[in-house]
Design a protein around this motif. Structure first.
Motif, PDB file in Angstrom:
ATOM      1  N   LEU A 170      -1.059  -2.424   5.306  1.00 36.35           N
ATOM      2  CA  LEU A 170      -1.868  -1.251   5.651  1.00 36.35           C
ATOM      3  C   LEU A 170      -2.087  -1.199   7.160  1.00 36.35           C
ATOM      4  O   LEU A 170      -3.203  -1.286   7.642  1.00 36.35           O
ATOM      5  CB  LEU A 170      -3.228  -1.290   4.918  1.00 36.35           C
ATOM      6  CG  LEU A 170      -4.013   0.020   4.898  1.00 36.35           C
ATOM      7  CD1 LEU A 170      -3.252   1.089   4.151  1.00 36.35           C
ATOM      8  CD2 LEU A 170      -5.373  -0.151   4.272  1.00 36.35           C
TER       9      LEU A 170
ATOM     10  N   PHE B 193       0.836  -1.195   0.000  1.00 39.26           N
ATOM     11  CA  PHE B 193       0.000   0.000   0.000  1.00 39.26           C
ATOM     12  C   PHE B 193       0.874   1.249   0.000  1.00 39.26           C
ATOM     13  O   PHE B 193       1.960   1.263   0.581  1.00 39.26           O
ATOM     14  CB  PHE B 193      -0.910   0.002   1.233  1.00 39.26           C
ATOM     15  CG  PHE B 193      -1.934  -1.090   1.235  1.00 39.26           C
ATOM     16  CD1 PHE B 193      -3.165  -0.912   0.620  1.00 39.26           C
ATOM     17  CD2 PHE B 193      -1.686  -2.306   1.854  1.00 39.26           C
ATOM     18  CE1 PHE B 193      -4.119  -1.911   0.619  1.00 39.26           C
ATOM     19  CE2 PHE B 193      -2.637  -3.318   1.867  1.00 39.26           C
ATOM     20  CZ  PHE B 193      -3.852  -3.118   1.247  1.00 39.26           C
TER      21      PHE B 193
ATOM     22  N   PHE C 172      -4.064   4.987  -1.474  1.00 35.01           N
ATOM     23  CA  PHE C 172      -3.366   3.857  -0.867  1.00 35.01           C
ATOM     24  C   PHE C 172      -2.957   2.812  -1.911  1.00 35.01           C
ATOM     25  O   PHE C 172      -2.119   1.952  -1.631  1.00 35.01           O
ATOM     26  CB  PHE C 172      -4.236   3.175   0.191  1.00 35.01           C
ATOM     27  CG  PHE C 172      -4.387   3.957   1.459  1.00 35.01           C
ATOM     28  CD1 PHE C 172      -3.283   4.479   2.121  1.00 35.01           C
ATOM     29  CD2 PHE C 172      -5.636   4.186   2.004  1.00 35.01           C
ATOM     30  CE1 PHE C 172      -3.426   5.205   3.291  1.00 35.01           C
ATOM     31  CE2 PHE C 172      -5.789   4.913   3.169  1.00 35.01           C
ATOM     32  CZ  PHE C 172      -4.679   5.422   3.815  1.00 35.01           C
TER      33      PHE C 172
ATOM     34  N   VAL D  67      -4.120   5.185   9.842  1.00 29.90           N
ATOM     35  CA  VAL D  67      -3.189   4.909   8.746  1.00 29.90           C
ATOM     36  C   VAL D  67      -2.489   6.179   8.264  1.00 29.90           C
ATOM     37  O   VAL D  67      -1.310   6.136   7.917  1.00 29.90           O
ATOM     38  CB  VAL D  67      -3.922   4.221   7.570  1.00 29.90           C
ATOM     39  CG1 VAL D  67      -2.939   3.879   6.464  1.00 29.90           C
ATOM     40  CG2 VAL D  67      -4.629   2.959   8.047  1.00 29.90           C
TER      41      VAL D  67
END
Length: 286
Positions: free
Chosen positions: A286, A8, A62, A150
């Protein structure tokens, strides 16, 4: 080439904030030109549209595709710990309830009218419409975990360290939630940061978020629209302050004890430079 990519991408904080603000401004401006009454009467629908578009934007940034999502889900199924998820949700509910009762107790003593206004405003935030349910239980956990864990947590941790990243991202997360539940939301954010560090998979804290918001939404789901519109909230009195103070204090203490035990149990995963360690493999999961 895109479909073969397994890792990602990392997304920057400033770009996320700017895109989200531009989406809000652009969509609201466009709707106001077409039908201003729709803008005034359908705020939940508009927010749902904005949130869904922003989630799509995050997915694109992402570099999400079938291969890395499949790896993420497979890893999630291997790591998921139902007992721990329930424990985190239960702890957050206790802390949120305890702080809410304590704040209302203090407000009852200081200014009874303000306490009732605050109590009524928190009741109005939850409705039993399908759109509000989707916003609260589905899109909010996805968007907020991707954004605050994230993006914010990971980026701040790499710029400074994990401790600063955890505290700052959780404070921002908490400040954007219901007035009476700010403290609970901040602690909830810290717990989800720890789960993210521990399992290296955003689906774990996302599941915790789903379950928490679903349980919070149950009272509104069980209420009919007519009862919500016709029933006025019971006004608080000075006598309520004492019962709220005792009950809130006990509930908060139990919640904090559980939270401290959770931190002690998982302290080994809270390394200062966790996101810079190759063994964590955050970019691939991720």
């Amino acid at each position: 080439m895109f479909l073969r990519k397994e890792d990602f991408n990392e997304v920057k904080i400033i770009s996320c904030i700017l895109v989200y603000l531009l989406m809000n401004f652009g969509i609201i401006l466009a709707i106001s030109f077409v039908d201003r009454s729709f803008l005034n009467n359908n705020s939940n629908i508009i927010q749902l549209i904005i949130d869904c578009l922003f989630i799509i934007y995050l997915f694109f940034k992402f570099g999400i595709n079938l291969r890395n999502v499949s790896n993420l889900i497979h890893d999630f199924l291997q790591k998921i710990n139902i007992k721990e998820i329930i424990n985190v949700v239960f702890t957050q509910i206790l802390i949120s309830l305890g702080t809410t009762l304590l704040i209302l107790a203090i407000m009852c003593v200081i200014d009874l009218d303000s306490a009732n206004a605050l109590n009524n405003s928190s009741d109005d935030l939850f409705t039993n419409t399908l759109v509000s349910f989707i916003l609260t239980v589905i899109t909010a956990p996805i968007l907020e975990e991707l954004l605050f864990r994230v993006v914010f947590f990971k980026r701040l941790s790499r710029i400074f360290d994990v401790y600063i990243g955890m505290i700052v991202s959780s404070i921002i997360f908490g400040m954007l939630h219901v007035e009476l539940a700010v403290v609970g939301a901040i602690i909830f954010g810290i717990a989800n940061c720890i789960l993210y560090l521990k399992y290296r998979n955003i689906l774990i804290p996302m599941t915790v978020h789903f379950l928490n918001n679903f349980l919070v939404s149950i009272p509104s789901l069980l209420s009919s629209p007519d009862s919500l519109s016709n029933t006025e909230s019971e006004l608080l009195t000075k006598n309520d302050a004492y019962s709220y103070l005792v009950l809130g204090g006990i509930t908060l203490i139990i919640g904090l004890i559980l939270f401290i035990k959770f931190i002690i149990k998982n302290r080994q995963y809270i390394e200062k430079d966790a996101f810079d360690m190759k063994t964590y493999k955050f970019d691939s999961l991720l």
